[in-house]
Design an enzyme around this catalytic site. Structure first.
Site, PDB file in Angstrom:
ATOM      1  N   TYR A  55       0.824  -1.218   0.000  1.00 50.15           N
ATOM      2  CA  TYR A  55       0.000   0.000   0.000  1.00 50.15           C
ATOM      3  C   TYR A  55       0.858   1.269   0.000  1.00 50.15           C
ATOM      4  CZ  TYR A  55      -4.027  -2.966   0.324  1.00 50.15           C
ATOM      5  OH  TYR A  55      -4.984  -3.906   0.024  1.00 50.15           O
ATOM      6  N   GLN A  90     -15.562   2.562  -5.459  1.00 53.32           N
ATOM      7  CA  GLN A  90     -14.830   1.434  -4.872  1.00 53.32           C
ATOM      8  C   GLN A  90     -13.334   1.724  -4.880  1.00 53.32           C
ATOM      9  OE1 GLN A  90     -16.659  -2.495  -6.543  1.00 53.32           O
ATOM     10  NE2 GLN A  90     -17.199  -0.863  -7.964  1.00 53.32           N
ATOM     11  N   HIS A 115     -14.639   1.382  -0.152  1.00 51.72           N
ATOM     12  CA  HIS A 115     -13.540   0.447   0.132  1.00 51.72           C
ATOM     13  C   HIS A 115     -12.356   1.143   0.801  1.00 51.72           C
ATOM     14  CE1 HIS A 115     -15.057  -2.655  -3.075  1.00 51.72           C
ATOM     15  NE2 HIS A 115     -15.739  -2.690  -1.953  1.00 51.72           N
ATOM     16  N   SER A 183     -16.258  -4.206 -12.762  1.00 46.35           N
ATOM     17  CA  SER A 183     -16.451  -5.522 -13.377  1.00 46.35           C
ATOM     18  C   SER A 183     -17.689  -6.241 -12.865  1.00 46.35           C
ATOM     19  CB  SER A 183     -15.214  -6.385 -13.119  1.00 46.35           C
ATOM     20  OG  SER A 183     -15.004  -6.533 -11.724  1.00 46.35           O
ATOM     21  N   ASN A 207     -18.979   1.072 -19.417  1.00 45.48           N
ATOM     22  CA  ASN A 207     -17.813   0.233 -19.129  1.00 45.48           C
ATOM     23  C   ASN A 207     -17.118  -0.116 -20.440  1.00 45.48           C
ATOM     24  OD1 ASN A 207     -16.488  -0.963 -16.834  1.00 45.48           O
ATOM     25  ND2 ASN A 207     -16.972  -2.967 -17.669  1.00 45.48           N
ATOM     26  N   LEU A 208     -15.861  -0.480 -20.329  1.00 46.14           N
ATOM     27  CA  LEU A 208     -15.095  -0.839 -21.518  1.00 46.14           C
ATOM     28  C   LEU A 208     -15.704  -2.034 -22.233  1.00 46.14           C
ATOM     29  CD1 LEU A 208     -12.500  -0.006 -23.013  1.00 46.14           C
ATOM     30  CD2 LEU A 208     -11.267  -1.660 -21.606  1.00 46.14           C
TER      31      LEU A 208
END
Ligand code: OAD
Length: 237
Positions: A55, A90, A115, A183, A207-208
């Site tokens: 991190y 997130q 998150h 996702s 989204n992609l």
């Protein structure tokens, strides 16, 4: 149709074009690590050196990346939106925060990092949260408790995402829900579209590629976030 109560959920895909890697690469590894080696409470107990270092590297990268056109399009929308607007991310980066600092949002806007945030740490004993822009040592003493340590303010696997009550209340009251760059693989965020549908909201995926829950959306636009997000929001007032 005019919408008043908006909830946007963002994931790693919105920061991808800023240079922040997404989580689910083809090799199943996250920056060369298995998720369970760096993103669980057990991993931190077993190997605090590895986890803090992981991190610390992510935190050091933040000054080298910048909000992109998709973050800015959301900030522009938040500045002109008349109604409730909850942005739930997130992502643990601070790119939304920086975009909104440049273009301050209208009354009724809020941003939740469900998150956690890379630029914060919390005490292992009291849970108290503090700003932490630098590195964390493996045994970083906590200013909040003599026996406490500071750990990244990140929700790890097996832990409860933050502010779920507020998020669920906003989803129950929204009339437009937009998921961007996620996702649909991680719960509870993957289930937000169902809560929004239950409230009667119009649901949109940007989204992609099709997400794992793409069939649950009323409207789907696929492409890079810096193209599809500004295009979609330019049509909203
Ligand atoms: P993922 O890495 O699972 O998914 C990123 C999504 O973004 C994928 O569907 C990509 O197709 C899409 N994507 C990639 N590049 C894009 C682009 N330029 N424009 C638009 N979309 C793009 O990331 P998340 O769904 O955010 O949790 O992952 C959810 C959670 O899993 C993360 O918050 C993290 C992780 O484990 C924790 O750390 C607790």
């Amino acid at each position: 149709m005019a919408h008043r109560n908006l909830v946007i959920l963002t994931g790693a895909g919105i920061s991808a074009e800023s240079g922040v890697p997404t989580f689910r690469a083809d090799d199943g590894l996250w920056m060369g690590h298995r998720i369970e080696d760096v993103a669980t409470p057990e991993a931190f107990a077993r190997d605090p050196v590895l986890v803090q270092d992981f991190y610390n590297q992510r935190r050091r990268q933040l000054p080298t990346v910048h909000p992109n056109a998709a973050h800015r399009a959301i900030a522009d929308l938040a500045a002109r939106w008349r109604g409730d607007f909850l942005l739930v991310t997130q992502n643990v980066d601070d790119l939304h925060d920086r975009a909104h600092a440049v273009t301050p949002p209208a009354h009724g806007f809020d941003l939740i990092h469900m998150h956690g945030e890379l630029l914060k740490a919390h005490c292992t004993r009291t849970g108290q949260v503090c700003d932490w822009p630098g590195d964390l040592a493996p045994d970083q003493p906590s200013p909040h408790h003599p026996q406490g340590r500071l750990r990244p303010h990140i929700v790890w696997f097996g832990e409860m995402p933050l502010h779920m009550d507020r998020i669920e209340a906003a989803l129950a009251a929204c009339d437009l829900f937009v998921a961007i760059g996620t996702s649909g693989a991680v719960w509870p965020a993957a289930g937000f579209v169902q809560l929004a549908r239950r409230a009667g909201a119009h649901t949109v995926e940007l989204n992609l590629e099709p997400s794992q829950v793409t069939d649950l959306f009323d409207e789907v636009r696929h492409g890079p976030a810096t193209a599809v997000v500004p295009a979609f929001f330019s049509s909203l007032t």
